[in-house]
Design an enzyme around this catalytic site. Structure first.
Site, PDB file in Angstrom:
ATOM      1  N   LYS A  10      70.928  65.130 105.016  1.00  0.00           N
ATOM      2  CA  LYS A  10      69.646  65.707 105.441  1.00  0.00           C
ATOM      3  C   LYS A  10      69.351  65.317 106.897  1.00  0.00           C
ATOM      4  O   LYS A  10      69.987  64.404 107.436  1.00  0.00           O
ATOM      5  CB  LYS A  10      68.531  65.199 104.519  1.00  0.00           C
ATOM      6  CG  LYS A  10      68.414  63.685 104.501  1.00  0.00           C
ATOM      7  CD  LYS A  10      67.526  63.201 103.375  1.00  0.00           C
ATOM      8  CE  LYS A  10      67.459  61.686 103.398  1.00  0.00           C
ATOM      9  NZ  LYS A  10      66.740  61.124 102.253  1.00  0.00           N
ATOM     10  N   TYR A  67      55.692  51.040 133.839  1.00  0.00           N
ATOM     11  CA  TYR A  67      54.298  51.422 133.611  1.00  0.00           C
ATOM     12  C   TYR A  67      53.472  50.231 133.148  1.00  0.00           C
ATOM     13  O   TYR A  67      53.891  49.479 132.268  1.00  0.00           O
ATOM     14  CB  TYR A  67      54.212  52.512 132.535  1.00  0.00           C
ATOM     15  CG  TYR A  67      54.601  53.890 133.021  1.00  0.00           C
ATOM     16  CD1 TYR A  67      53.882  54.520 134.025  1.00  0.00           C
ATOM     17  CD2 TYR A  67      55.682  54.553 132.452  1.00  0.00           C
ATOM     18  CE1 TYR A  67      54.242  55.799 134.459  1.00  0.00           C
ATOM     19  CE2 TYR A  67      56.042  55.825 132.872  1.00  0.00           C
ATOM     20  CZ  TYR A  67      55.318  56.439 133.881  1.00  0.00           C
ATOM     21  OH  TYR A  67      55.674  57.694 134.299  1.00  0.00           O
TER      22      TYR A  67
HETATM   23  C1  LIG Z   1      67.395  60.022 101.737  1.00  0.00           C
HETATM   24  C2  LIG Z   1      67.624  59.946 100.287  1.00  0.00           C
HETATM   25  C3  LIG Z   1      68.716  59.228  99.768  1.00  0.00           C
HETATM   26  C4  LIG Z   1      69.625  58.378 100.630  1.00  0.00           C
HETATM   27  O1  LIG Z   1      69.000  57.164 100.963  1.00  0.00           O
HETATM   28  P1  LIG Z   1      69.765  56.055 101.845  1.00  0.00           P
HETATM   29  O2  LIG Z   1      68.830  54.913 101.874  1.00  0.00           O
HETATM   30  O3  LIG Z   1      69.967  56.654 103.192  1.00  0.00           O
HETATM   31  O4  LIG Z   1      71.043  55.772 101.146  1.00  0.00           O
HETATM   32  C5  LIG Z   1      68.946  59.310  98.411  1.00  0.00           C
HETATM   33  N1  LIG Z   1      68.130  60.031  97.605  1.00  0.00           N
HETATM   34  C6  LIG Z   1      67.061  60.698  98.051  1.00  0.00           C
HETATM   35  C7  LIG Z   1      66.198  61.451  97.099  1.00  0.00           C
HETATM   36  C8  LIG Z   1      66.758  60.673  99.401  1.00  0.00           C
HETATM   37  O5  LIG Z   1      65.682  61.323  99.854  1.00  0.00           O
END
Ligand SMILES: *Cc1c(COP(=O)(O)O)cnc(C)c1O
Length: 375
Positions: free
Chosen positions: A43, A261
């Site tokens: 994702k 800054y």
């Molecule tokens: C993002 C996500 C994962 C993976 O999590 P990690 O901590 O990156 O291993 C697994 N399951 C769901 C539903 C997620 O949203």
């Protein structure tokens, strides 16, 4: 016609993506749980690594999961033949139809998505991941209605397969209490003797809680080389992203003079200050405090002053031989993104997904020997 000049080296900020590292890290997961199928979490553009190149490097995974419809489509259209799971709420029937046609698995996690999916499954076939809220209270059906939802769906002829899904809120915590409660809730809610496959574990759970591995594991961050449990559970993971930018200026600053800054850092001695050509406009965290390490010529130089949009400053007084044009590493390689993230009170996930469009992604394929897992 004006010809565009080649990008000047000094202004080039790059995220070097090591596809060999991704492949290797997937192997580490496979070694840990050879009995489970692996749903690789890609994702958010594969955690900022580039969706399609990452999926290609991870092509021995059993499936890919995304949280946006267009990413699911992109994977299928690029020829990905494995399972594709969409972890998102679809409120539009045409989206469900498209998922059915492209064989994209969908998630039912509340009464609305359940009703839509149930109705659609009378018309077109669907694979459904039925999500339980086992305690995180983000998405997922309540435990009291889970078994009933399973019954409703499994009675529909269009449901090709049901997978039971839940997500842990605290699997990277030292205390196992919350994960224990969620695991118990999951086992109880899905009932004994169910046919449905189970999927619970994110990276942290699959590393530290073997009993949560189930039929499908869902590793994300560990594929990108970050161990969410740190040194308490050493694993031979290789970081897959190195974020690099060049030194664009070096100047002398006298004791008492301030940098950046609002002058939030003032020199206590005559110092050599390097300006590095990357800032929050590239995805470096603006809140990184004084002292956040930056690797220059293999030495950790401390960040000084506030991060600007296009640049940041480091104290090079103790770094010998640094020159304008030298490339610094903002994270990756010998400087873990986990450390940089900690300084900024954030997580490597956010660093990776913050790398901006204007940063060029450069793909390399490193070679890593297969190492047995110490766990
Ligand atoms: C993002 C996500 C994962 C993976 O999590 P990690 O901590 O990156 O291993 C697994 N399951 C769901 C539903 C997620 O949203």
């Amino acid at each position: 016609m004006t010809s565009l000049a080649k990008p000047d080296l000094a202004t080039t900020v790059r995220a070097q993506i090591d596809l060999g590292a991704l492949r290797h890290n997937l192997g580490v997961v496979r070694n840990l749980c050879p009995q489970s199928r692996i749903m690789a979490m890609v994702k958010a553009d594969a955690y900022g690594h580039g969706l399609l190149p990452a999926a290609k490097a991870l092509d021995s995974a059993d499936g890919f999961a995304v949280a946006r419809l267009h990413e699911a489509f992109a994977l299928r259209k690029a020829g990905v033949s494995q399972r594709i799971l969409l972890l998102a709420t679809l409120l539009d029937v045409s989206a469900l139809v498209a998922c059915s046609e492209l064989q994209i698995d969908v998630t039912a996690h509340d009464s609305v998505s359940l009703a839509l999916i149930t109705a659609q499954s009378e018309r077109t076939p669907l694979r459904v991941w039925l999500e339980l809220d086992s305690g995180m209270h983000r998405v997922g059906l309540a435990p009291q209605v889970f078994a009933e939802a399973h019954k409703t769906l499994s009675a529909r002829r269009g449901i090709i397969e049901l997978v039971h899904l839940t997500h842990f809120s605290s699997a990277d915590h030292a205390s196992p209490i919350v994960t224990n409660q969620q695991l118990t809730c999951f086992l109880k809610s899905r009932g004994a003797g169910t046919e449905a496959d189970a999927s619970l574990a994110n990276s942290a759970a699959l590393i530290s809680r073997p009993e949560t591995r189930g039929d499908w594991v869902r590793p994300g961050i560990m594929l990108y080389g970050i161990n969410p449990l740190g040194m308490s559970r050493p694993l031979p993971l290789v970081p897959s992203m190195t974020f690099k930018a060049r030194i664009i200026a070096i100047r002398k600053v006298e004791a008492g003079e301030c940098v950046g800054y609002n002058g939030t850092w003032c020199s206590q001695r005559t110092s050599k200050i390097g300006t590095i050509g990357a800032g929050y406009g590239d995805g470096y965290p603006r809140h990184a405090p004084n002292g956040t390490p930056v690797l220059v010529n293999g030495i950790q130089a401390p960040l000084v002053g506030q991060v600007s949009m296009d640049s940041l400053a480091v104290d090079l007084t103790d770094v010998e031989g640094a020159c304008v044009g030298d490339e610094a590493t903002l994270w990756g390689g010998d400087l873990s993104a986990a450390i940089v993230a900690e300084f900024s009170n954030t997580i490597p996930y956010q660093l990776f997904t913050s790398v901006q469009q204007r940063v060029s992604r450069e793909y390399v394929v490193g070679n890593y020997p297969c190492v047995a897992n110490p766990l």
